[in-house]
Design an enzyme around this catalytic site. Structure first.
Site, PDB file in Angstrom:
ATOM      1  N   THR A 133       0.833  -1.206   0.000  1.00 24.65           N
ATOM      2  CA  THR A 133       0.000   0.000   0.000  1.00 24.65           C
ATOM      3  C   THR A 133       0.870   1.260   0.000  1.00 24.65           C
ATOM      4  OG1 THR A 133      -1.702  -1.177   1.215  1.00 24.65           O
ATOM      5  CG2 THR A 133      -1.820   1.219   1.280  1.00 24.65           C
TER       6      THR A 133
ATOM      7  N   HIS B 289       2.119   1.811  -3.394  1.00 23.31           N
ATOM      8  CA  HIS B 289       1.093   2.426  -4.258  1.00 23.31           C
ATOM      9  C   HIS B 289       1.054   3.934  -4.023  1.00 23.31           C
ATOM     10  CE1 HIS B 289      -0.587  -1.198  -5.891  1.00 23.31           C
ATOM     11  NE2 HIS B 289      -0.850  -1.700  -4.691  1.00 23.31           N
TER      12      HIS B 289
END
Ligand code: NAD
Ligand code: ZN
Length: 344
Positions: A40, A43
């Site tokens: 995450t 990202h």
């Protein structure tokens, strides 16, 4: 204090001086000692479409960490300065039906640490006391730093009974490898893992002692089943790749009545399901998100105390100032967990 901040709506992450977070009466303030980089975080670093829609800028990111409590709010009696703790990365509402029933992982109003609110890539983080897990003294610091993804692995691997079962894990990322190790520890007969990346297959063999780590382009799951003398297919599937091909291969190699726990996040447009297989083979498919609060945390601790070792999944360590190198290691795919040291 120093923090790694998503300061601008573009790729990258910046070291900034930000105010120390203030504690409320129900909060705990923690000095961060070590933090893991999650997919995450990558990202957000790369500023993909999901991040652009989700992340408020500026934001201190990061949610996998271990630290030491330095201050507690007026209402906090269970935790003390000096306690070594991690934070549950999902802050739940506490008032919805699921929360009130103790099913906090099913709260529909979850706030993500380092996603919707200030995160752990910082000298200090403040969290509600209901989000704190105190570590047993024998848990190694680095392992404590990755309890969040370890918890994803445990939540998925123990979603269905694995004792004596043949388990297929698709995707040998850090979470897939930890899930494979957990399935073995919990008594699975065979644990087969697939990945396209040879570095990760090697790591799965080293860190999780899987029965087989295969490249699905070279060896079919049917070949593995024949080789291992499996009669009717895998009993439990753990989907850890988010890849639609891996999922359809998995569906085709399961026994009738098999169970599938899905953690990997697919691109919805790419994912198709052969419903005939699901129906006629009477499969159970269950989605998994986050960790159970706090049964998963309890089981993580208990398994480490009873001999499970996930330490080898940590392959890279950097001083937090060298975070760019950490993100590059993650991006290369030739890494397991990457840890940032916040004591330097
Ligand atoms: P990762 O991206 O490091 O690992 C995924 C692995 O799948 C990679 O090693 C990749 O090479 C492999 N892969 C790709 N195509 C494949 C194929 N066809 N067959 C087999 N393997 C293939 O991710 P991770 O950090 O280990 O996390 C695993 C997954 O879980 C990711 O999809 C992540 O987004 C998701 N996730 C979900 C939750 C949740 O709460 N549901 C939480 C954390 C992570
Ligand atoms: Zn709730």
């Amino acid at each position: 204090m120093k923090a790694l901040v998503k300061s601008y709506a573009k790729p990258g992450l910046w070291i900034e001086d930000v105010p120390e977070p203030e504690i409320g009466i129900n909060d705990v303030k923690i000095r961060v000692l070590a933090a893991g980089i999650c997919g995450t975080d990558l990202h957000i670093y790369l500023w993909d479409e999901w991040s652009q829609k989700t992340i408020p800028v500026p934001l201190v990111i990061g949610h996998e960490f271990v630290g030491e409590i330095v201050e507690v709010g007026f209402n906090v009696t269970d935790f003390r300065p000096g306690d070594r703790v991690s934070g549950e990365g999902h802050v739940v509402c506490g008032r919805c039906r699921n929360c009130l029933a103790g099913r906090r992982h099913l709260c529909a109003h979850t706030q993500g640490v380092g996603v919707n609110r200030a995160g752990a890539f910082a000298e200090y983080i403040v969290l509600p006391m209901t989000n704190i897990w105190r570590h047993a003294p024998e848990i190694p610091l680095e392992v404590a730093a990755i309890f969040d993804p370890f918890g994803n692995a445990v939540h998925t691997a123990l979603a269905f009974p694995v004792l004596g079962e043949d388990v297929l894990v698709t995707g040998a990322g850090p979470i897939g490898i930890m899930a494979a190790a957990v399935a073995r520890h919990a008594g699975a007969r065979n644990v087969v893992i697939t990945d396209l990346n040879p570095y990760r297959r090697e790591l799965a063999i080293k860190a999780a002692k899987v029965t087989r780590a295969i490249d699905p382009r070279e060896t079919t799951l049917q070949q593995v089943q024949d080789d291992l003398d499996m009669q009717e297919g895998f009993d439990v599937g753990l989907e850890m790749s988010g890849n639609s091909r891996a999922f359809s291969d998995m569906l085709a190699s399961l026994s009738h009545g098999a169970k599938v726990a899905m953690l990997g996040i697919p691109s919805p447009s790419e994912m198709s399901i052969d419903w005939n297989k699901v129906i006629f083979n009477q499969l159970t498919i269950r989605g998994i998100y986050g960790r159970e609060m706090y049964e998963t945390w309890y089981k993580m601790t208990a398994m480490l105390q009873s001999g499970l070792d996930i330490g080898k999944v940590i392959t890279h360590r950097f001083a937090w100032q060298d975070f760019d190198e950490g993100f590059q290691a993650m991006r290369s795919g030739n890494s397991g967990k990457v840890i940032l040291d916040w004591t330097v």
